[in-house]
Design a protein around this motif. Structure first.
Motif, PDB file in Angstrom:
ATOM      1  N   LEU A  59       0.812  -1.204   0.000  1.00 43.40           N
ATOM      2  CA  LEU A  59       0.000   0.000   0.000  1.00 43.40           C
ATOM      3  C   LEU A  59       0.853   1.265   0.000  1.00 43.40           C
ATOM      4  O   LEU A  59       0.497   2.266  -0.621  1.00 43.40           O
ATOM      5  N   GLU A  60       1.979   1.218   0.707  1.00 40.82           N
ATOM      6  CA  GLU A  60       2.833   2.405   0.815  1.00 40.82           C
ATOM      7  C   GLU A  60       4.229   1.974   1.235  1.00 40.82           C
ATOM      8  O   GLU A  60       4.397   0.973   1.944  1.00 40.82           O
ATOM      9  N   ASP A 100       7.604   3.820   2.958  1.00 36.75           N
ATOM     10  CA  ASP A 100       8.152   5.023   3.585  1.00 36.75           C
ATOM     11  C   ASP A 100       9.669   4.974   3.486  1.00 36.75           C
ATOM     12  O   ASP A 100      10.338   4.195   4.184  1.00 36.75           O
TER      13      ASP A 100
END
Length: 202
Positions: free
Chosen positions: A138-139, A141
């Motif tokens: 999803l993501e 970082d």
């Protein structure tokens, strides 16, 4: 007046050999991903993957990321064999979920902080996870080296922890295959970070 603290020297520019090696690594990774997405190893897919990789690198040039490691053939073979096994097992599990009548699989979003925070490791780990059915990135970082992953068919916190450790083991196999000595040391000495859930299984 107190003198200003010394600053770290800027990163030296990459040599011609390093730039050439980085391009070869980038093209190889893109072609491998392209062939895996098509699901068939053929000359047509390899050639088309080379064309796509050349276009991507020409139109969207990557930042000068230094590849500090080296290719380790035996760990790379172990990674490839385990990756193929994970593909088969995960595909069978998803097929079984689709055939089960009256069963609603639960899911979770898990944040996993990798032990080697580099763009290359973050990208390769995310790509390997995305190609295995049942998990979706999803993501990512970059500042903390954390992947946020949506996982299907998770029924308990114990299974969440099992998946999280599986991600860290995947990272360890990738570092063993292409990582530098310092990166391999960080993986060996680094403890498993505590689990971080964006939500309990739902």
């Amino acid at each position: 007046m107190t003198p200003a603290p010394p600053t770290d020297p800027p990163n030296p520019p990459l040599t011609r050999t390093a730039r050439r090696r980085n391009r070869i690594v980038a093209v190889t990774c893109l072609v491998v991903v392209w062939v895996l997405l098509w699901g068939t190893l053929s000359w047509a897919n390899v050639i088309s993957g080379l064309v796509v990789a050349a276009v991507l690198l020409a139109v969207f040039p990557l930042p000068p990321v230094t590849f500090a490691g080296r290719i380790h053939p035996l760990p790379l073979l172990r990674f490839a064999l385990r990756f193929l096994l994970d593909l088969v097992v995960a595909s069978a599990q998803i097929a079984w979920l689709a055939l089960r009548v009256g069963h609603t699989p639960r899911s979770a979003i898990i944040a996993v902080q990798l032990r080697v925070n580099t763009d290359l490791n973050l990208t390769l780990t995310a790509e390997a996870l995305s190609l295995v059915p049942g998990s979706l990135i999803l993501e990512a970082d970059r500042s903390t080296g954390t992947l946020f992953i949506h996982v299907i068919n998770v029924d308990s916190l114990a299974e969440v922890e099992q998946f999280r450790r599986g991600v860290l083991e995947l990272e360890a196999r990738i570092i063993a295959a292409i990582g530098s000595a310092d990166e391999q040391r960080r993986v060996r000495e680094g403890a498993y970070p505590p689990a971080d859930l964006e939500g309990a299984p739902t």
